[in-house]
Design a protein around this motif. Structure first.
Motif, PDB file in Angstrom:
ATOM      1  N   ALA A   1      -2.157  -7.983  12.559  1.00 39.70           N
ATOM      2  CA  ALA A   1      -3.251  -8.443  13.457  1.00 39.70           C
ATOM      3  C   ALA A   1      -4.404  -8.755  12.446  1.00 39.70           C
ATOM      4  O   ALA A   1      -5.411  -9.668  12.586  1.00 39.70           O
ATOM      5  N   GLU A   2      -4.401  -7.909  11.267  1.00 38.97           N
ATOM      6  CA  GLU A   2      -5.738  -8.436  10.127  1.00 38.97           C
ATOM      7  C   GLU A   2      -5.464  -9.835   9.479  1.00 38.97           C
ATOM      8  O   GLU A   2      -6.712 -10.380   9.582  1.00 38.97           O
ATOM      9  N   ILE A   3      -4.511 -10.078   9.229  1.00 39.56           N
ATOM     10  CA  ILE A   3      -4.169 -11.462   8.766  1.00 39.56           C
ATOM     11  C   ILE A   3      -4.588 -12.671   9.679  1.00 39.56           C
ATOM     12  O   ILE A   3      -5.334 -13.390   9.621  1.00 39.56           O
ATOM     13  N   ASP A   4      -4.593 -12.328  11.089  1.00 38.76           N
ATOM     14  CA  ASP A   4      -4.780 -13.165  12.170  1.00 38.76           C
ATOM     15  C   ASP A   4      -6.276 -13.244  12.354  1.00 38.76           C
ATOM     16  O   ASP A   4      -6.887 -14.245  12.572  1.00 38.76           O
ATOM     17  N   LEU A   5      -6.800 -12.091  12.100  1.00 33.79           N
ATOM     18  CA  LEU A   5      -8.329 -11.842  12.293  1.00 33.79           C
ATOM     19  C   LEU A   5      -8.885 -12.664  11.158  1.00 33.79           C
ATOM     20  O   LEU A   5     -10.137 -13.185  11.300  1.00 33.79           O
ATOM     21  N   ARG A   6      -8.482 -12.602   9.941  1.00 30.16           N
ATOM     22  CA  ARG A   6      -9.105 -13.155   8.901  1.00 30.16           C
ATOM     23  C   ARG A   6      -8.679 -14.779   8.890  1.00 30.16           C
ATOM     24  O   ARG A   6      -9.375 -15.683   8.138  1.00 30.16           O
ATOM     25  N   GLY A   7      -7.998 -15.331   9.980  1.00 28.12           N
ATOM     26  CA  GLY A   7      -7.763 -16.629  10.054  1.00 28.12           C
ATOM     27  C   GLY A   7      -6.789 -17.051   8.899  1.00 28.12           C
ATOM     28  O   GLY A   7      -6.628 -18.294   8.759  1.00 28.12           O
TER      29      GLY A   7
END
Ligand SMILES: Nc1ncnc2c1ncn2[C@@H]1O[C@H](COP(=O)(O)OP(=O)(O)OP(=O)(O)O)[C@@H](O)[C@H]1O
Ligand SMILES: [Mg+2]
Length: 258
Positions: free
Chosen positions: A221-227
């Protein structure tokens, strides 16, 4: 040609699953077409190739609408095919990418759409694998836009709606006589043994083959949030390893079907 369409309720992890499959499968063959069929497109970001996206198929259709009358006797199908190759298909290092874009605006697009269907069918035959990240829900099934898929992978989370959508896709496929070779299920963001048990029972009852049970992984989820793209996912994580197994299974299945 093997067509794999990834479907399911909104937000269940379709784009994550599609992007990982595209990455794994394109390690084995460069004859891969990735298709973003979600009007709310985000597959290019998940793949990390958003800067390489050119025109969407929707934009090509608009161009066709405005220039159709000026084409005169020119072969309209060839014009569309040429435009798609020259301006829509993005050549990424290991695969090609086609973004469908928004549905048509006002006016009659029947002619353009029927031409496009024919052009797309021909274009798809040039690839060994076509992996489609579909729009959430049932639209693609009820409109039969993915009737030529070989395998459907439904992604669900533990929500009642996620499971209901999975069930409905299976029912629609049989009602509409869509001849998929197989409909699979991937359960995503499963956080407990109880939830996994419920999913296994659901899959059994509905006659869906459960391909993988992926855990909730905050780093995903964090990877996605960071784009950032899915290629940043830890290679030792369960999500990564299980999706690699899924990709190998799909490669084996389609090799056998050839
Ligand atoms: N196993 C997981 N663990 C943690 N977060 C996850 C996991 N799978 C997906 N996510 C996160 O959940 C969100 C939705 O995932 P994704 O965009 O892949 O779903 P989707 O089905 O494509 O959504 P949409 O219907 O909006 O296109 C994203 O922020 C993603 O990073
Ligand atoms: Mg998505």
């Amino acid at each position: 040609m093997t067509v794999i369409a990834v479907a399911g309720k909104g937000g269940t992890g379709k784009t994550l699953v599609s992007a990982l499959l595209i990455n794994f499968i394109s390690e084995h063959t460069t004859s891969v077409l990735a298709v973003d069929a979600d009007p709310d497109s985000n597959l290019p970001e998940a793949l990390g190739v958003e800067k390489q996206v050119r025109k969407t198929l929707g934009e090509i259709r608009e161009l066709f609408q405005v220039s159709r009358d000026e084409m005169g006797s020119m072969n309209k199908e060839q014009w569309l095919e040429g435009k798609i190759y020259a301006e829509a298909i993005c050549e990424c290092p290991r695969y090609d990418l086609l973004v469908m874009g928004r549905p048509e605006g006002e006016g009659c697009y029947c002619f353009a759409n029927s031409l496009l269907r024919g052009v797309l069918k021909r274009l798809m035959r040039h690839y060994e694998y076509i992996i489609i990240d579909t729009e959430a829900g049932l639209e693609h099934f009820s409109r039969k836009t993915i009737d030529s898929a070989d395998y459907i992978i439904i992604v669900t989370d533990m929500s009642r709606k996620g499971l209901a959508t999975a069930k409905r896709i299976k029912e629609l496929a049989s009602e509409l006589k869509l001849n998929f070779k197989k409909i699979f299920l991937i359960a995503n963001r499963i956080a407990s043994e109880d939830a996994e048990k419920t999913i296994r029972e659901f899959a059994k009852e509905e006659g869906l083959e459960l391909l993988a049970v992926l855990p909730y992984d905050s780093s995903v989820a964090e990877i996605d949030l960071r784009g950032e793209p899915v290629s940043k996912i830890d290679k030792n994580s369960e999500v990564y390893r299980k999706m690699k197994d899924v990709a190998n299974l799909m490669l084996n299945l389609s090799a056998k079907a050839r």
